[in-house]
Write a protein that holds these residues in place. Structure first.
Motif: not given
Length: 310
Positions: A180-181, A184-185, A187-188, A191, A254
């Motif tokens: 999960e972490r 998130k990374d 996704e960043w 972005s 993360e």
């Protein structure tokens, strides 16, 4: 002690019998000619037998304290046959490095020996590629590393959730999970305008190997589980911080964060790893330790995606 007490008793009996023996000397002499050995001779013989038995019992007692069994005296030869007890005769088992502290320490010992000398003071191998300290990481290479790492962690976490073997259940929701972490990374990074690649051959090959191993060889899979999660919390964390300073302006991903105290999370997993290994034979433990080299081989290929040499 018992031999001394019986000896003293024999001496006291002898002293008490002296007046009576002196008064009846003449009668004993006459009687001995007709009837054979005197009562005094029989008494002396009796005392000697008691003393021998007492000495034997005393020797037997101290023999047990010292770890030896003392056999009954052979009256025909007046000799003792001393044999080592089963506990003393049993050979001390040769211990493996770290065994006294638990099996996780055995795994750690083997893993540290497989590090290169530039990675750890306990390492014994010479670096066959450019040392990590000389790497020049790139965003593209780092993304490949993160994506392939996620492929491996996704697989590991799926395996313990499905639990093809009951022991895997102990490694659910440990707090060490990374999938999960990593999501998130990634996704960043997306972005920030970076293209996220698909998992490469290094990640998919390792994931497939882990899936097959988890169904056919529990100790070998546990070896990979230990090395992947524990290595990331130590050397992996150090590498992550170094790369962040070089190409991410110090941003902490993360991937390198945990909820709660990391040493407590690792301690709980370590306890369960030792618990599982207690059920293994020595051959199964050795099989697990032997698998460490494969763990390093697969993980090393993914780690080297971070950068190309100068």
């Amino acid at each position: 002690m018992m031999a001394m007490a019986v000896g003293e008793l024999g001496l006291s009996l002898k002293s008490a019998a002296t007046p009576v023996a002196a008064a009846a000397a003449t009668a004993r002499e006459k009687s001995s000619v007709q009837t054979g050995p005197s009562k005094a001779s029989a008494s002396a013989h009796f005392r000697t037998r008691i003393s021998q038995k007492a000495d034997h019992r005393s020797s037997n007692y101290f023999g047990r304290v010292l770890g030896f069994g003392v056999e009954a005296p052979n009256t025909s030869t007046s000799s003792f046959s001393i044999r080592a007890s089963s506990a003393a005769a049993e050979k001390a088992k040769a211990r493996y490095p770290g065994e006294k502290k638990g099996f996780v320490e055995e795994m750690r010992f083997v893993a540290m020996k497989l590090h290169t000398k530039d990675q750890s003071k306990e390492g014994e191998k010479e670096a066959d590629v450019q040392p990590i300290g000389q790497w020049q990481p790139t965003i593209e290479g780092y993304l490949k590393f993160l994506v392939d790492s996620k492929e491996v962690y996704d697989t590991m976490e799926t395996i313990v959730q499905k639990a093809a073997h009951p022991s895997y259940e102990l490694f659910r929701n440990t707090g060490l999970e990374r999938s999960e972490r990593l999501a998130k990374d990634l996704e960043w990074f997306a972005s920030q305008g970076h293209a996220i690649p698909k998992a490469g051959v290094d990640g998919t090959t390792y994931a497939k190997y882990l899936t097959e191993l988890s169904e056919t060889d529990v100790p070998a899979f546990i070896c990979h589980f230990y090395n992947v999660y524990f290595a990331h919390s130590a050397g992996g964390y150090f590498i992550g911080k170094k790369v962040a300073k070089m190409i991410l302006d110090g941003r902490e991903l993360e991937f390198y964060k945990w909820d709660g105290e990391l040493f407590q999370l690792l301690g709980a997993v370590k306890e369960n790893l030792n618990k599982v290994a207690e059920e293994w034979s020595r051959d199964e433990k050795n099989n697990c330790l032997k698998e460490t080299e494969n763990s390093f081989k697969y993980s090393g290929k993914i780690l080297r995606l971070i950068a190309s040499p100068q």
